[in-house]
Design an enzyme around this catalytic site. Structure first.
Site, PDB file in Angstrom:
ATOM      1  N   HIS A  66       0.703  -1.363   0.092  1.00  0.00           N
ATOM      2  CA  HIS A  66      -0.044   0.027  -0.122  1.00  0.00           C
ATOM      3  C   HIS A  66       0.743   1.301  -0.069  1.00  0.00           C
ATOM      4  O   HIS A  66       2.232   1.169   0.639  1.00  0.00           O
ATOM      5  CB  HIS A  66      -0.847  -0.126   1.154  1.00  0.00           C
ATOM      6  CG  HIS A  66      -1.931  -1.010   1.007  1.00  0.00           C
ATOM      7  ND1 HIS A  66      -3.141  -0.987   1.996  1.00  0.00           N
ATOM      8  CD2 HIS A  66      -2.202  -2.363   0.517  1.00  0.00           C
ATOM      9  CE1 HIS A  66      -3.724  -2.152   1.722  1.00  0.00           C
ATOM     10  NE2 HIS A  66      -3.050  -2.709   0.815  1.00  0.00           N
ATOM     11  N   GLU A  68       0.815   4.070   1.477  1.00  0.00           N
ATOM     12  CA  GLU A  68       0.993   4.481   3.170  1.00  0.00           C
ATOM     13  C   GLU A  68       2.257   3.765   3.596  1.00  0.00           C
ATOM     14  O   GLU A  68       3.182   4.213   4.131  1.00  0.00           O
ATOM     15  CB  GLU A  68       0.081   4.422   4.112  1.00  0.00           C
ATOM     16  CG  GLU A  68      -1.378   5.451   3.596  1.00  0.00           C
ATOM     17  CD  GLU A  68      -2.331   4.480   2.703  1.00  0.00           C
ATOM     18  OE1 GLU A  68      -3.457   5.079   2.439  1.00  0.00           O
ATOM     19  OE2 GLU A  68      -1.977   3.453   2.352  1.00  0.00           O
TER      20      GLU A  68
END
Length: 169
Positions: A66, A68
């Site tokens: 991901h 993040e």
């Protein structure tokens, strides 16, 4: 901190947040253009962008890649630290439970996101989603949360990527 609380921050901070979240949304747009899911994130420390990333799960065939997560890992490596204490994570979309938990472990101070998890569910209703505030509360962490911010722009990127989006959902 809720969306309403964003409005009560000093104007200079609101302007900086809008500037950085716009960059995160642009990263999400680039991610989609590169054939991956439309998510982007950046880490800011003392007013400087120290790392940024796009979702890489499709390209790497690794569902944990991901935006993040990759941005936090990159920031820690760049800064040669184990803790991102004092950092703000800007994410184009409210982080999933995995990324929210990682924010706790990296001691991120603040989160600002564009598209809310609630709005994102219109695109991926078949995926489980736990709001990041719920994750933080369950972990006993005190990460300041501001969002959604610039949500219309963030949602537009998802609408382009997942055309089956139904605005009535």
């Amino acid at each position: 901190m809720t969306h309403d609380a964003v409005q009560h921050r000093p104007r200079a901070q609101r302007d900086r947040d809008a500037q950085y979240i716009t960059k995160a949304i642009e990263l999400s747009r680039r991610s989609a253009m590169n054939g991956d899911h439309p998510f982007g994130a950046l880490v800011v420390v003392n007013g400087e962008i120290v790392a940024h990333s796009q979702n890489q799960s499709e390209r790497t065939r690794d569902n944990a890649q991901h935006a993040e997560l990759a941005a936090m890992l990159s920031a820690a490596k760049t800064l040669a630290v184990q803790s991102l204490d004092g950092a703000t994570l800007y994410s184009s979309t409210e982080p999933c439970a995995m990324c929210a938990a990682l924010m706790h472990w990296y001691d991120v101070k603040r989160l600002v996101y564009g598209c809310s998890g609630k709005a994102f569910r219109a695109f991926r209703s078949n995926k489980a989603f736990i709001p990041c505030r719920t994750v933080f509360a369950g972990m006993g962490t005190r990460i300041e949360v501001a969002g959604p911010l610039c949500e219309k722009d963030a949602v537009a990127v998802h609408a382009e990527y997942w055309p089956e989006y139904d605005e009535e959902s």
